[in-house]
Design an enzyme around this catalytic site. Structure first.
Site, PDB file in Angstrom:
ATOM      1  CB  SER A  98      -0.951  -0.046   1.201  1.00  0.00           C
ATOM      2  OG  SER A  98      -1.962   0.923   1.090  1.00  0.00           O
ATOM      3  CG  ASP A 224      -6.872  -3.276  -3.157  1.00  0.00           C
ATOM      4  OD1 ASP A 224      -7.509  -2.453  -2.483  1.00  0.00           O
ATOM      5  OD2 ASP A 224      -5.646  -3.446  -3.065  1.00  0.00           O
ATOM      6  CG  HIS A 252      -5.507  -2.630   0.490  1.00  0.00           C
ATOM      7  ND1 HIS A 252      -4.847  -2.353  -0.693  1.00  0.00           N
ATOM      8  CD2 HIS A 252      -4.937  -1.810   1.428  1.00  0.00           C
ATOM      9  CE1 HIS A 252      -3.942  -1.424  -0.485  1.00  0.00           C
ATOM     10  NE2 HIS A 252      -3.962  -1.080   0.787  1.00  0.00           N
TER      11      HIS A 252
END
Length: 271
Positions: A98, A224, A252
């Site tokens: 991320s 995601d 995610h």
């Protein structure tokens, strides 16, 4: 083994180094708003297979110091460089999730991939400044989302974290796991959480991707909702020679949702 590395005056970064001095090093950079403990299900498996796993807490997160300033991608990438040089690491696999993926991308561009032989981008937040493929109205809504997250961080951070947790995973996770995951976010400085959200909203990696020249694995969940799979396809198109590894059942949180596949694919990619 856990210890601190000084990255500038009065700023120390916490590092957990499993099996120091042995095995191929994998340096993990956590995502927003978590810390290195998000990779527990890698750290308790990969060292058995001969890999040296190194996790850091970015400044403001986990056990690291919490300065008022220093949350730009450039500064965070510079922190990574200092950790690498202090530990005298060589032939590194740099793995970022991320926001950690965004920082890894900036590191590769800003420091010319110093000591990194392979790059792994995990649900990487590569296009949050310019979310490609969205309509003008969707872009405005995207910007409002970041503004709302920043405001909520200063008003009711536990509730904000609950909202992040609600969209993080595509698969069922237990209430106990949700509590543990929520606790990782709570460990962070509220101000650092907000400042990194500002960086996620405003930083532009558009010129960085073309500067990556090492083999790159793009690990991304099909479902995601934080960093859409379109991000993975765009990274794959822009990073020469990259490999796209989709996770069909993940959002995610693919490092946990499909942790067995994740670990297996990571080992295969590193070689």
């Amino acid at each position: 083994m856990g210890y601190y590395i000084s990255v500038e005056q009065n700023v120390n970064i916490f590092v957990e180094d499993l099996d120091p001095g042995h095995g191929k090093p994998i340096l993990f950079i956590h995502g927003w708003p978590l810390n290195h403990k998000q990779f527990e299900y890698q750290f308790n498996q990969l060292p058995k297979m001969g890999y040296r796993c190194i996790g850091i807490d970015l400044r403001g997160f986990g056990k690291s110091d919490r300065p008022w300033k220093g949350y730009s991608y450039n500064r965070l990438a510079d922190d990574i460089r200092i950790v690498i040089d202090t530990l005298q690491l060589e032939d590194i696999t740099l793995a970022g999730h991320s926001m950690g993926g965004a920082i890894a991308i900036r590191y590769m561009a800003r420091h010319a991939g110093h000591k990194v032989s392979k790059l792994v981008l995990i649900g990487a937040a590569a296009f949050t400044r310019r979310p490609f493929g969205l309509t003008k109205e969707e872009v405005k809504r995207w910007e409002r989302t970041w503004n709302d997250l920043i405001e909520a961080t200063y008003i009711d951070r536990p509730k904000m974290l609950d909202g992040v947790g609600d969209v993080f995973f595509a698969r069922y996770v237990t209430e106990s796991f949700k509590d543990w995951f929520h606790g990782l976010g709570i460990e962070a400085s509220g101000h650092a959480t907000a400042m990194c959200a500002v960086s996620l909203r405003d930083e532009d990696l558009g010129q960085d991707l073309s500067k990556i020249y090492v083999p790159t694995g793009i690990f991304h969940g099909i479902h995601d909702k934080v960093c859409p799979f379109k991000f993975a396809e765009l990274m794959h198109a822009q990073i020469k020679g990259s490999e796209l590894i989709p996770f069909m059942y993940s959002g995610h949180g693919l490092f946990y949702e499909e942790w067995e596949k994740f670990n297996r694919e990571l080992i295969r990619f590193i070689g």
